[in-house]
Design an enzyme around this catalytic site. Sequence first.
Site, PDB file in Angstrom:
ATOM      1  CG  ASN A 154      -7.522  -1.920  -5.807  1.00 57.11           C
ATOM      2  OD1 ASN A 154      -6.578  -2.686  -5.590  1.00 57.11           O
ATOM      3  ND2 ASN A 154      -7.887  -1.001  -4.931  1.00 57.11           N
TER       4      ASN A 154
ATOM      5  CG  ASP B 164      -2.029   1.001   1.143  1.00 61.15           C
ATOM      6  OD1 ASP B 164      -2.362   1.431   0.027  1.00 61.15           O
ATOM      7  OD2 ASP B 164      -2.576   1.360   2.196  1.00 61.15           O
TER       8      ASP B 164
END
Length: 240
Positions: free
Chosen positions: A61, A13
């Site tokens: 996503n 991330d």
Amino acid sequence: MTRVPQHLALIMDGNGRWATGKGRPRWMGHVRGAHTAREVVTYCAQRGVEQLTLYAFSSDNWKRPADEVGFLFDLFASHLERQLAKLVKNGIRLSVIGRRDRLPRALCDSIEATEAKTAHGTRMHLRVAVDYSSRAAIHEAFAMAEGRGGVLPDTHILPPVDLVLRTGGERRLSDFLLWESAYAELAFLDVNFPDLSTADLDAVFADYAKRERRYGAVPAERATEIEVSPPMSPATSAHR
């Protein structure tokens, strides 16, 4: 030598935040992140990690801008092709987990070719989660188990995770290997993924090595200290 996790799950991330923090477009963060991912794979193999699972693209996503999603898929396909020879040479087996029916056909072809050519690697099993949702994988696994006498398919449920590491400053699992991480140790770093270094990994591994993993049991050194006789009932205790 510091004990390392047999199965490391890594949530990569902070690529976009790394780029925007430097005044650069988000795609540059993904490019830098891909470079870091290569370094992480190499280092984990050197340190003796047996299984490494990378969270590259979650099913959520898809909510991102279409041009960013397309760039991510093109970047992944190109890295598969460029890293194939190195994976084979280093004995690293690659598998991609997650849905494939929504991925570009060219990317699926690259995935299948890389999986086939690295299938005999025994040094480390590298898994990359693409269009992955742990909740969806669990649901599908149990649905398939109904026709298998209750046996869960190992294509959906992976070996237990020893350590989950997340970069980027967030402190959540984000639908990643929820079943497999039931007894996993957790580590969260404030560093964005493109800046993750081998020194950071060394520090995480050193901290992991200090943790006592009991899986609900009593520490071995205290097992002999525990009274095996049942406690007295309240009535018995009152008459003593």
